[in-house]
Design a protein around this motif. Structure first.
Motif, PDB file in Angstrom:
ATOM      1  N   LEU A 196      -4.723   3.036  -4.331  1.00  0.00           N
ATOM      2  CA  LEU A 196      -4.215   3.656  -5.552  1.00  0.00           C
ATOM      3  C   LEU A 196      -5.297   4.336  -6.379  1.00  0.00           C
ATOM      4  CD1 LEU A 196      -1.474   1.235  -6.883  1.00  0.00           C
ATOM      5  CD2 LEU A 196      -1.201   3.544  -6.030  1.00  0.00           C
ATOM      6  N   ASN A 197      -6.344   3.627  -6.672  1.00  0.00           N
ATOM      7  CA  ASN A 197      -7.390   4.178  -7.533  1.00  0.00           C
ATOM      8  C   ASN A 197      -8.755   4.111  -6.865  1.00  0.00           C
ATOM      9  OD1 ASN A 197      -5.665   4.708  -9.760  1.00  0.00           O
ATOM     10  ND2 ASN A 197      -5.624   2.518 -10.161  1.00  0.00           N
ATOM     11  N   SER A 198      -8.834   4.575  -5.644  1.00  0.00           N
ATOM     12  CA  SER A 198     -10.105   4.467  -4.954  1.00  0.00           C
ATOM     13  C   SER A 198     -10.635   5.831  -4.562  1.00  0.00           C
ATOM     14  CB  SER A 198      -9.946   3.617  -3.700  1.00  0.00           C
ATOM     15  OG  SER A 198      -9.147   4.302  -2.782  1.00  0.00           O
ATOM     16  N   ALA A 199     -11.925   5.901  -4.440  1.00  0.00           N
ATOM     17  CA  ALA A 199     -12.566   7.146  -4.040  1.00  0.00           C
ATOM     18  C   ALA A 199     -12.554   7.312  -2.531  1.00  0.00           C
ATOM     19  CB  ALA A 199     -14.004   7.166  -4.543  1.00  0.00           C
ATOM     20  N   TRP A 200     -12.430   6.228  -1.796  1.00  0.00           N
ATOM     21  CA  TRP A 200     -12.493   6.297  -0.339  1.00  0.00           C
ATOM     22  C   TRP A 200     -11.187   6.721   0.295  1.00  0.00           C
ATOM     23  CZ3 TRP A 200      -8.880   3.322   1.983  1.00  0.00           C
ATOM     24  CH2 TRP A 200      -8.390   2.227   1.289  1.00  0.00           C
ATOM     25  N   ALA A 201     -10.073   6.624  -0.409  1.00  0.00           N
ATOM     26  CA  ALA A 201      -8.756   6.866   0.188  1.00  0.00           C
ATOM     27  C   ALA A 201      -8.465   8.358   0.309  1.00  0.00           C
ATOM     28  CB  ALA A 201      -7.683   6.204  -0.650  1.00  0.00           C
TER      29      ALA A 201
END
Length: 137
Positions: free
Chosen positions: A26-31
């Protein structure tokens, strides 16, 4: 620098990487965008089932900030379009308005994609001239 000494003959590998849950996207830089959209779709469904309209609004706003392409919306395993379309008739007026705006924005992507495809095909393979020539027999 301190070195950790290992017993002789210990060829152990480093600890395994942390397994990530889909909700971590949801709130990740890796996704990737697809991972984020799938996580938001799941969160939207759960929040809507629980009638947690504040959470639904938060997830709809996040979807609105996400740059989703036509290909991602049409992906086989993507149901976010159906989820958001179902929220157009939500009892909460703000949720309904946000869902309608998202659907309208996503529908605006369709003509762009449809117009771009024929132009690209025409430029890539020009149509042959089909003129009837008289036989020279």
């Amino acid at each position: 620098i301190t070195r950790v000494s290992r017993p002789a003959g210990d060829q152990s590998s480093p600890p395994p990487a942390k397994k990530r849950k889909p909700s971590d996207a949801l709130n990740s830089a890796w996704a990737s965008v697809a991972d984020r959209v799938a996580a938001l779709d799941s969160a939207l469904k759960k929040s809507a089932d629980a009638k947690a309209w504040d959470d639904v609004k938060k997830h709809l706003k996040e979807l609105g900030r996400t740059e989703i392409t036509m290909a991602e919306l049409q992906a086989e395993n993507n149901t976010v379009g159906r989820t958001v379309a179902g929220l157009k008739k939500a009892p909460d007026a703000d949720v309904s308005t946000l869902a309608k705006a998202l659907v309208k924005r996503w529908k605006a992507l369709v003509p762009k994609a449809a117009k771009a495809e024929p132009d690209a095909d025409a430029a890539a393979a020009p149509e042959p001239d089909v003129k009837a020539e008289p036989d020279a027999d």
